[in-house]
Scaffold this active site. Structure first.
Site, mmCIF file in Angstrom:
data_model
loop_
_atom_site.group_PDB
_atom_site.id
_atom_site.type_symbol
_atom_site.label_atom_id
_atom_site.label_comp_id
_atom_site.label_asym_id
_atom_site.label_seq_id
_atom_site.Cartn_x
_atom_site.Cartn_y
_atom_site.Cartn_z
ATOM 1 N N VAL A 17 -17.079 3.001 44.890
ATOM 2 C CA VAL A 17 -15.775 3.589 44.588
ATOM 3 C C VAL A 17 -15.970 4.894 43.807
ATOM 4 O O VAL A 17 -15.314 5.904 44.047
ATOM 5 C CB VAL A 17 -14.904 2.610 43.777
ATOM 6 C CG1 VAL A 17 -13.626 3.286 43.326
ATOM 7 C CG2 VAL A 17 -14.590 1.385 44.609
ATOM 8 N N ALA A 18 -16.929 4.837 42.890
ATOM 9 C CA ALA A 18 -17.190 6.018 42.071
ATOM 10 C C ALA A 18 -17.729 7.161 42.922
ATOM 11 O O ALA A 18 -17.408 8.319 42.703
ATOM 12 C CB ALA A 18 -18.183 5.672 40.976
ATOM 13 N N ILE B 76 -17.402 7.791 46.211
ATOM 14 C CA ILE B 76 -16.596 8.378 47.289
ATOM 15 C C ILE B 76 -15.459 9.193 46.672
ATOM 16 O O ILE B 76 -14.662 8.672 45.887
ATOM 17 C CB ILE B 76 -16.058 7.267 48.200
ATOM 18 C CG1 ILE B 76 -17.246 6.612 48.892
ATOM 19 C CG2 ILE B 76 -15.071 7.830 49.212
ATOM 20 C CD1 ILE B 76 -16.912 5.397 49.672
ATOM 21 N N GLU C 162 -12.485 9.904 46.915
ATOM 22 C CA GLU C 162 -11.237 9.648 47.646
ATOM 23 C C GLU C 162 -10.056 10.433 47.069
ATOM 24 O O GLU C 162 -9.046 10.599 47.708
ATOM 25 C CB GLU C 162 -10.922 8.147 47.726
ATOM 26 C CG GLU C 162 -10.543 7.467 46.419
ATOM 27 C CD GLU C 162 -11.775 7.070 45.606
ATOM 28 O OE1 GLU C 162 -12.650 6.447 46.169
ATOM 29 O OE2 GLU C 162 -11.838 7.413 44.413
ATOM 30 N N ASP D 210 4.871 46.766 58.183
ATOM 31 C CA ASP D 210 5.906 47.732 58.550
ATOM 32 C C ASP D 210 5.991 48.753 57.445
ATOM 33 O O ASP D 210 5.625 48.465 56.302
ATOM 34 C CB ASP D 210 7.268 47.035 58.607
ATOM 35 C CG ASP D 210 7.425 46.223 59.862
ATOM 36 O OD1 ASP D 210 6.772 46.555 60.848
ATOM 37 O OD2 ASP D 210 8.218 45.264 59.833
ATOM 38 N N ASP E 166 10.503 41.861 60.992
ATOM 39 C CA ASP E 166 11.859 41.480 60.594
ATOM 40 C C ASP E 166 12.777 41.241 61.784
ATOM 41 O O ASP E 166 13.663 40.413 61.728
ATOM 42 C CB ASP E 166 12.458 42.552 59.663
ATOM 43 C CG ASP E 166 12.264 43.966 60.180
ATOM 44 O OD1 ASP E 166 11.906 44.112 61.362
ATOM 45 O OD2 ASP E 166 12.486 44.923 59.419
ATOM 46 N N ASP F 201 10.029 40.754 66.835
ATOM 47 C CA ASP F 201 8.782 40.639 66.072
ATOM 48 C C ASP F 201 8.233 39.207 66.097
ATOM 49 O O ASP F 201 7.079 38.975 65.739
ATOM 50 C CB ASP F 201 9.006 41.044 64.605
ATOM 51 C CG ASP F 201 9.166 42.542 64.451
ATOM 52 O OD1 ASP F 201 8.647 43.271 65.310
ATOM 53 O OD2 ASP F 201 9.804 42.979 63.483
ATOM 54 N N ASN G 88 -14.155 6.682 36.880
ATOM 55 C CA ASN G 88 -13.814 7.346 38.122
ATOM 56 C C ASN G 88 -12.321 7.388 38.403
ATOM 57 O O ASN G 88 -11.807 8.363 38.912
ATOM 58 C CB ASN G 88 -14.538 6.623 39.258
ATOM 59 C CG ASN G 88 -14.508 7.455 40.496
ATOM 60 O OD1 ASN G 88 -14.992 8.575 40.488
ATOM 61 N ND2 ASN G 88 -13.895 6.944 41.531
ATOM 62 N N ASP H 139 -11.543 10.723 35.035
ATOM 63 C CA ASP H 139 -11.895 11.850 35.902
ATOM 64 C C ASP H 139 -10.729 12.622 36.474
ATOM 65 O O ASP H 139 -10.773 13.837 36.593
ATOM 66 C CB ASP H 139 -12.617 11.289 37.146
ATOM 67 C CG ASP H 139 -14.082 11.519 37.077
ATOM 68 O OD1 ASP H 139 -14.516 11.922 36.001
ATOM 69 O OD2 ASP H 139 -14.758 11.283 38.080
HETATM 70 P P1 ATP Z 1 9.336 50.441 60.397
HETATM 71 O O1 ATP Z 1 8.651 49.993 61.638
HETATM 72 O O2 ATP Z 1 8.647 51.520 59.671
HETATM 73 O O3 ATP Z 1 9.806 49.354 59.526
HETATM 74 P P2 ATP Z 1 11.704 50.566 61.756
HETATM 75 O O4 ATP Z 1 11.346 49.247 62.290
HETATM 76 O O5 ATP Z 1 12.964 50.694 60.982
HETATM 77 O O6 ATP Z 1 10.586 51.211 60.938
HETATM 78 P P3 ATP Z 1 12.751 51.459 64.104
HETATM 79 O O7 ATP Z 1 13.881 50.639 63.690
HETATM 80 O O8 ATP Z 1 12.014 51.151 65.368
HETATM 81 O O9 ATP Z 1 11.706 51.533 62.971
HETATM 82 O O10 ATP Z 1 13.234 52.958 64.124
HETATM 83 C C1 ATP Z 1 12.505 53.927 64.760
HETATM 84 C C2 ATP Z 1 13.318 55.165 64.999
HETATM 85 O O11 ATP Z 1 14.561 54.816 65.586
HETATM 86 C C3 ATP Z 1 13.657 55.924 63.736
HETATM 87 O O12 ATP Z 1 12.684 56.851 63.437
HETATM 88 C C4 ATP Z 1 14.966 56.588 64.097
HETATM 89 O O13 ATP Z 1 14.716 57.798 64.730
HETATM 90 C C5 ATP Z 1 15.583 55.642 65.098
HETATM 91 N N1 ATP Z 1 16.597 54.795 64.478
HETATM 92 C C6 ATP Z 1 16.464 53.961 63.454
HETATM 93 N N2 ATP Z 1 17.601 53.333 63.167
HETATM 94 C C7 ATP Z 1 18.515 53.775 64.046
HETATM 95 C C8 ATP Z 1 19.900 53.501 64.296
HETATM 96 N N3 ATP Z 1 20.565 52.629 63.577
HETATM 97 N N4 ATP Z 1 20.497 54.164 65.295
HETATM 98 C C9 ATP Z 1 19.831 55.034 66.056
HETATM 99 N N5 ATP Z 1 18.552 55.338 65.886
HETATM 100 C C10 ATP Z 1 17.882 54.731 64.896
#
Ligand code: ATP
Length: 878
Positions: free
Chosen positions: A278-279, A281, A283, A325, A610, A614, A704, A708
């Site tokens: 027991v000591a 292992i 566990e 990002d 985000d 993605d 143990n 311990d």
């Molecule tokens: P990151 O990747 O750095 O976080 P992001 O995800 O915000 O940036 P996107 O959202 O793909 O990047 O934006 C890329 C481009 O799209 C910007 O450089 C801008 O020119 C254009 N953009 C961003 N937001 C808008 C919007 N609401 N309407 C129209 N064009 C936009």
């Protein structure tokens, strides 16, 4: 009830006794009482009692219970009672530990429950999905989870992925008209949405028709059975435990045989060998790992990182690439318009401005947004769009005023692939569509230009000027939007044609300051051997300027665009990836490729995200990191970790915690195993040399199972050490005994057992009982002191702040107290402890202390002989 899909919106709203402004809070309360929370029934967790009982399923504990039975049979009642008491005490400690780990995990699950936007009392509120009731009006947009079943009452280009329900992976385009037939399959009920599906595009509004078990998902709730998470480290330790267990059983059998042949009574020998097994292992190890991880998870939560999947804590410690990002993670996501380009001129954007052309540009762009600024000045919506509305406000105009004049009648929402957004407006009896977006994506769609208010065909020269202006602004780290428009004949337009043949109006440049802590965090990553890679949708030059200012991009490293990435084949990317630090103008799909290419190079990759697109990259990454504030529910669901502050520096803190947790687990392993080895060796050597039994069965069990475990657990709570972020990341498959830990465990076990045997020999000159007591005491005290040694591998214990781990000091204190209570008249009889004189006590303490000194000497040798990659590495980095 049912068949909401055949009824029209008014009828459904009436039937559910609600209205389009949403329910009142008091009505929601009532409905929660009536329908319950919007959640699927879960399997019930184990009760404390069930946890307690399950502790007795352990193989070694069963053997011990057999030993109790045998002892009872042969009349050794006291022995049996003590073993039983110790086993129960151990089970109790085990269940308290398990319970604590479960509670911690439950609390964390709560933190990461999905949310939904509802209309209540006419206002938009973000509530936990659990609190949604039938009749609620829910707002939906790309990236949201549909929180309950509902009938759509608004749908603007709304597309929903229903694969979780129907298996169909192509998103379904939704609308709001009633359907003719009752008998349509779920996938074809295009005016309904269902719980557990995800919005991938567009916007919509629904009235909730069913919640909890009353949803389509509820009906197939059996599908939702939760998977048990396996933690690789725990599996490895389980395996190690088994190997050590077999070795220990073998040694115990040997000791039993030798002892028996030397004439020790068979029952005594049997109890000693079983107790020794027991000591030997470990566990307790898997439990310690879970608890250390769970405590780590709590510490991470305090540092703004919510862990959604426990194994991620372990992986964090070996992360060597962070793909992040830019917008909002490395920068503050506080966009401010600073420059405009119109009529062939770059102009500074100033608050007070009587330039009509600038007003036209800003007003046009602000109409094409979903952002607003409330009367109290609260900014609502995407920061890029908020910047446009704020700029309009600075020019003295409110967005609502414009909106009332130019009513929006249609839209094509923004997405990171197209990088464009379009809205269509009605103005008196005219129709106009506005498109804004990334210049490279938009300018090629322009056939005309608005030149000082006159519309004329766009010329090559105009295009060159626009390009140059775009680059000039980008070079200064600005995000740039191009603004275009076109007049439409009537409202009978083709949506496919909206983003073609546009009239170019101008460019808008906005700055987004870097987060003040980002630079330091990136430097920390460099020192820690972690490569930071920036991924952004912005222009190449914007990305380059920011990457340079943050210290991501160094001499000889590259910036590439999504377009260039598309031209490379995967093998080429794999070959070149180590040089590429910045990816600009990429679409979310590229992220998967980037993660895979790094992984092909053996990297352990953390990737942030985000948006709804993605999710695949977050799943592919070793550690998917979602943004807590700006992230969509879909991204959070796919992630292993969620940042509640969207901050890059938090990822770095999480890596630091991850490394600390791993090194703490190593400390517990070192402590427990060296103590176990010492126990086995003490009995083994004494038996071999024919010295008699140095430790009784109950002594072994006591050490143990009682003295311990607390220090081992407390070692898991050590604070981060200074050097934790100045070493290379550990390899994922690195042995837990790497870096000399195995040898250390062995050496320390041997030294401790030799000191115990010395105590035994000294005691023997008096009596066998004194010898046993002295061995028992020496072993316990040197183990308690050893907890202090184990705080650091190579560093002297005197260099570590003595009070920085209060749990450890507390656990050692409790250990000493418990041990001293055995020296009281009643317990000393039960534990067969004899009274030691002053001289013998001094020996016990001296030997235990000598152990500390010997380990300090061992550490000096380790420091001298063990290669020190850290120092070389730091100089390399500096
Ligand atoms: P990151 O990747 O750095 O976080 P992001 O995800 O915000 O940036 P996107 O959202 O793909 O990047 O934006 C890329 C481009 O799209 C910007 O450089 C801008 O020119 C254009 N953009 C961003 N937001 C808008 C919007 N609401 N309407 C129209 N064009 C936009």
């Amino acid at each position: 009830m049912a068949s909401f899909h055949t009824k029209d919106v008014e009828e459904v709203i009436k039937e559910l006794d609600t209205n389009i402004r949403g329910l009142s809070s008091s009505e929601v309360e009532k409905r929660i009482q009536k329908y319950g929370y919007n959640e699927l029934e879960e399997k019930k967790g184990k009760t404390f009692f069930q946890m307690f009982i399950s502790q007795f399923k352990d193989f070694m504990i069963i053997i011990l219970l057999i030993a109790v039975a045998i002892s009872l049979l042969v009349g050794e009642v006291i022995d049996a009672a003590i073993i039983l008491a110790i086993v129960v005490l151990n089970a109790l400690l085990g269940s308290i530990q398990e319970n604590r780990a479960n509670e911690a995990l439950k609390a964390l699950k709560k933190l990461s429950t999905p949310h939904a936007k509802v209309l209540r009392d006419g206002e938009v509120k973000v509530v936990s999905s659990k609190e949604i009731v039938p009749g609620d009006i829910v707002l939906l947009e790309a990236g949201d989870f549909v929180p309950a079943d509902g009938r759509l009452i608004e749908a603007a280009a709304l597309k929903v992925n229903e694969s979780s329900l129907t298996g169909e992976s192509v998103p379904v385009e939704k609308q709001i008209d009633p359907l003719d037939s009752e008998n349509v399959s779920l996938g074809d009920r295009i005016n309904m949405v269902f719980a557990g599906t995800t919005v991938v595009y567009g916007r919509g509004k629904m009235v909730v028709t069913g919640t909890g078990m009353n949803t389509e998902m509820g009906k197939i709730a059996s599908m939702m059975g939760e998977e048990e998470e396996t933690i690789p480290l725990q599996e490895r330790l389980n395996k190690l435990g088994k190997t050590l267990g077999i070795a220990a059983l073998f040694i115990c059998a040997l000791i039993f045989l030798i002892g028996y042949l030397r004439g020790t009574p068979i029952l005594e020998m049997f109890l000693t060998s079983i107790s020794l097994a027991v000591a030997a292992i470990p566990e307790g190890l898997p439990a310690i790992v879970t608890i250390t991880l769970a405590i780590g998870v709590q510490r991470l939560a305090k540092r703004n990182a919510i862990i959604r999947k426990l194994p991620a804590v372990e992986t964090l410690g070996s992360a060597n690439v962070i793909c992040t990002d830019k917008t909002g993670t490395l920068t503050l996501n506080q966009m401010t318009v600073t420059h405009v380009y119109i009529d062939n001129n770059i102009k500074r954007f100033k608050d007070i401005n009587d330039d009509n052309r600038i007003f036209k540009l800003i007003a046009t762009s602000a109409l094409c947004t979903d952002a607003r600024i409330s009367e109290e000045g609260k900014k609502i919506g995407d920061p890029t769009e908020v910047a446009l509305v704020a700029a309009l406000k600075k020019l003295g105009k409110e967005k609502v005023e414009l909106e009332n004049k130019y009513r929006r009648i249609d839209e094509l929402p923004f997405d990171s692939d197209r990088k464009l957004m379009t809205t269509v407006h009605k103005y008196e009896d005219k129709f106009i569509s506005i498109t804004k977006g990334a210049p490279e994506y938009l300018i090629s769609r322009c056939s005309h230009i608005d030149d000082n208010g006159k519309i004329r065909p766009i010329k090559q020269e105009d295009l060159q000027n626009i390009d140059k202006a775009n680059e000039d602004l980008a070079r200064n780290g600005m995000r740039i939007l191009a603004v275009t428009y076109k007049f439409l004949q009537d409202d009978n337009f083709d949506r496919e044609e909206l983003e073609k043949n546009l009239v170019f109006l101008g460019l808008i440049g906005m700055i987004d300051p870097p987060r003040p802590e980002a630079k330091e965090a990136i430097r920390k990553c460099d020192l820690a051997g972690i490569t930071t890679v920036m991924i952004t949708g912005d222009h190449k030059l914007t990305a380059e300027a920011i990457a340079k200012s943050l210290g991501i991009l160094h001499e000889g490293e590259k910036v590439i665009t999504g377009e260039e990435l598309d031209k490379m084949d995967f093998d080429e990317l794999v070959k070149n990836i180590k040089k590429i630090r910045v990816y600009a103008r990429v679409a979310p799909e590229h992220k998967v490729m980037i993660v895979k290419a790094w992984q092909k190079n053996g990297a352990i990759v953390a990737m942030t995200g985000d948006g709804v697109n993605d999710a695949p990259a977050l799943s592919q990454a070793d550690i998917g990191v979602a943004m807590g504030i700006t992230g969509t529910e879909v991204a959070k669901e796919a992630a292993d970790m969620v940042l509640t502050d969207d901050n890059f520096a938090t990822i770095v803190s999480a890596v630091e915690e991850g490394r600390t947790i791993y090194s703490n687990i190593r400390k517990s392993v070192r402590y427990l195993l060296s103590c176990n080895i010492a126990e086995i060796l003490t009995v083994f050597i004494a038996t071999l040399m024919g010295l008699g039994q140095p430790l009784l069965a109950i002594h072994l069990l006591w050490i143990n199972l009682v003295t311990d475990s607390l220090p081992a657990l407390a070692l898991g709570m050590e604070p981060p050490t200074k050097d934790v972020m100045i070493a290379k990341p550990r390899r994922r498959d690195e042995s837990i005994f790497a870096d000399g830990l195995g040898i250390q465990v062995l050496i320390e076990g041997i030294i401790m057992s030799l000191l115990s045997i010395t105590a035994f020999m000294i005691g023997r000159t008096h009596s066998l009982e004194t010898a046993e007591t002295m061995t028992f005491m020496t072993l316990v005290f040197s183990q308690l002191f050893h907890a202090l040694n184990a705080r650091s591998n190579k560093e002297s214990l005197f260099k570590i702040n003595f009070f920085s781990n209060k749990f450890l000091i507390g656990s050692i204190g409790i250990g000493i107290l418990l041990q001293l209570t055995l020296d009281t008249p009643f317990l000393s009889k039960i534990f067969e402890i004899s009274v030691l004189n002053m001289n013998q006590w001094l020996w016990v303490l001296a030997l235990s202390f000598v152990f500390v000194i010997l380990v300090e000497i061992e550490k000096i040798f380790l420091r001298l002989f063990h290669k020190k990659p850290d120092k070389e590495f730091i100089t390399q980095q500096l």
